[in-house]
Scaffold this active site. Structure first.
Site, PDB file in Angstrom:
ATOM      1  N   SER A  92      -4.383  -5.166  -5.675  1.00  0.00           N
ATOM      2  CA  SER A  92      -5.197  -4.112  -5.076  1.00  0.00           C
ATOM      3  C   SER A  92      -6.158  -4.689  -4.031  1.00  0.00           C
ATOM      4  O   SER A  92      -6.358  -4.106  -2.961  1.00  0.00           O
ATOM      5  CB  SER A  92      -5.985  -3.381  -6.168  1.00  0.00           C
ATOM      6  OG  SER A  92      -6.874  -2.438  -5.607  1.00  0.00           O
TER       7      SER A  92
ATOM      8  N   GLY B 278      -9.030  -4.794  -0.208  1.00  0.00           N
ATOM      9  CA  GLY B 278     -10.236  -5.602  -0.215  1.00  0.00           C
ATOM     10  C   GLY B 278     -11.042  -5.379  -1.488  1.00  0.00           C
ATOM     11  O   GLY B 278     -10.646  -4.609  -2.366  1.00  0.00           O
TER      12      GLY B 278
ATOM     13  N   GLU C 139     -17.572 -10.858 -12.509  1.00  0.00           N
ATOM     14  CA  GLU C 139     -16.731 -12.069 -12.574  1.00  0.00           C
ATOM     15  C   GLU C 139     -15.251 -11.723 -12.487  1.00  0.00           C
ATOM     16  O   GLU C 139     -14.474 -12.483 -11.893  1.00  0.00           O
ATOM     17  CB  GLU C 139     -17.005 -12.833 -13.870  1.00  0.00           C
ATOM     18  CG  GLU C 139     -16.195 -14.123 -13.973  1.00  0.00           C
ATOM     19  CD  GLU C 139     -16.552 -14.980 -15.170  1.00  0.00           C
ATOM     20  OE1 GLU C 139     -15.705 -15.811 -15.562  1.00  0.00           O
ATOM     21  OE2 GLU C 139     -17.664 -14.812 -15.723  1.00  0.00           O
ATOM     22  N   ARG C 140     -14.835 -10.609 -13.036  1.00  0.00           N
ATOM     23  CA  ARG C 140     -13.422 -10.225 -12.969  1.00  0.00           C
ATOM     24  C   ARG C 140     -12.981 -10.040 -11.520  1.00  0.00           C
ATOM     25  O   ARG C 140     -11.897 -10.486 -11.124  1.00  0.00           O
ATOM     26  CB  ARG C 140     -13.204  -8.952 -13.779  1.00  0.00           C
ATOM     27  CG  ARG C 140     -11.793  -8.391 -13.727  1.00  0.00           C
ATOM     28  CD  ARG C 140     -11.665  -7.230 -14.724  1.00  0.00           C
ATOM     29  NE  ARG C 140     -10.481  -6.437 -14.455  1.00  0.00           N
ATOM     30  CZ  ARG C 140     -10.451  -5.423 -13.621  1.00  0.00           C
ATOM     31  NH1 ARG C 140     -11.551  -5.065 -12.963  1.00  0.00           N
ATOM     32  NH2 ARG C 140      -9.343  -4.734 -13.427  1.00  0.00           N
TER      33      ARG C 140
ATOM     34  N   ALA D 170     -17.024  -1.318 -20.726  1.00  0.00           N
ATOM     35  CA  ALA D 170     -16.024  -1.513 -21.797  1.00  0.00           C
ATOM     36  C   ALA D 170     -15.124  -2.692 -21.506  1.00  0.00           C
ATOM     37  O   ALA D 170     -13.931  -2.659 -21.776  1.00  0.00           O
ATOM     38  CB  ALA D 170     -15.205  -0.240 -21.998  1.00  0.00           C
TER      39      ALA D 170
END
Length: 292
Positions: free
Chosen positions: A65, A70, A93-94, A131
């Site tokens: 994605s 971007g 961080e992900r 979550a």
């Protein structure tokens, strides 16, 4: 030093730093523009981030994605407390990991000068409200705030938008042995099942039994409360085959919204479940619903 109550200070601070995390698709006024872009190699993760696990398939989907659209939501960082000219992640961080996989040379960031305590608080709260934490990470994050910053369970509930009983029940998971924690992290056992094990005489053995037999939470509770020598053999009844019309509806909905859809019917009551590997398809669904 006088401080505002944790709930008030953090509730407002989180919105100011990363927007309204309870809303999957923030309104334009809440969508924060990046302060700048920085070389991605100058950004490092927060070593005290409560989130330890990142699903590989999730990261691959998000990286794809990002290659196409971007980084939609900037990563919140602070100046590194240890290395001049570098940045430490406060929230996101992900996205940083996926951006690395996507081959980005620069990362859009929002820079905020916050201390260690606030960085830890925001990392825990952001992950909980999104979550992104498994039950064990969530429980350890709560315990970290209690141990290091004196939060009460009521304070935590107010800050993260959960009930005090949810906080208390989540913290109880820390009493379980490591083998049960591993099952929670892997998804073999749900938090609802695990909570029934806290008072069991052999929680590890009962947990394995729950997973192997596919017991419901109610069955798991009954099994956990029964002495080991008296535990009956509980067999799982085979699920009824789904109606062809329900299967067709699941497929149509899945194709229409780009997420896996499952429908479970019990008499006149039904449950609709959406499964997505990233926030992007959920954002798109909410945008389309809003237009309606």
């Amino acid at each position: 030093m006088n401080e505002q109550p944790p709930g008030r200070r953090l509730g407002r601070g989180l919105a100011a730093l990363i927007g309204d995390v309870n809303s999957p698709t923030p309104e334009p006024a809440n969508q924060l523009a990046p302060d700048r872009t920085v070389p991605i190699e100058l950004v490092s993760p927060n070593p005290r981030n409560p989130r330890r696990g990142f699903d590989e398939a999730d990261l691959i989907d998000l990286a794809q994605s990002i290659q196409k659209h971007g980084v939609v939501q900037p990563v919140v960082v602070r100046p590194s407390p240890d290395q001049s000219g570098r940045y430490e992640i406060v929230a996101g961080e992900r996205r940083w990991r996926a951006a690395q996989r996507a081959g980005l040379a620069e990362l859009p960031v929002i820079v905020r000068d916050v201390d260690n305590r606030t960085a830890l608080e925001l990392a825990i709260i952001e992950n909980v409200q999104r979550a992104d934490l498994n039950p064990v990470e969530e429980a350890r994050g709560y315990q970290q705030l209690i141990d290091e910053h004196g939060y009460s369970q009521a304070d935590l509930g107010q800050v993260i938008g959960k009930s005090r009983s949810h906080v208390a029940n989540t913290l109880r998971l820390l009493k379980l042995p490591d083998v049960v924690h591993d099952m929670l992290v892997s998804g073999t056992l749900s938090a609802g099942h695990a909570r029934t094990l806290v008072t069991a005489d052999n929680p590890a053995e009962v947990a394995r039994r729950i997973a192997e037999d596919g017991l419901s939470v109610r069955q798991a509770e009954a099994l956990a409360q029964t002495p080991a020598a008296e535990r009956p053999s509980i067999s799982r009844s085979a699920p009824a085959a789904k109606d062809a019309d329900v299967l067709l509806l699941e497929k149509k909905l899945s194709d229409a919204i780009g997420m896996r859809v499952t429908i479970a019917l019990k008499g006149n009551v039904g449950e609709l479940k959406l499964v997505c590997r990233s926030l992007e398809p959920l954002d798109e669904l909410c945008r389309r619903l809003g237009q309606g």
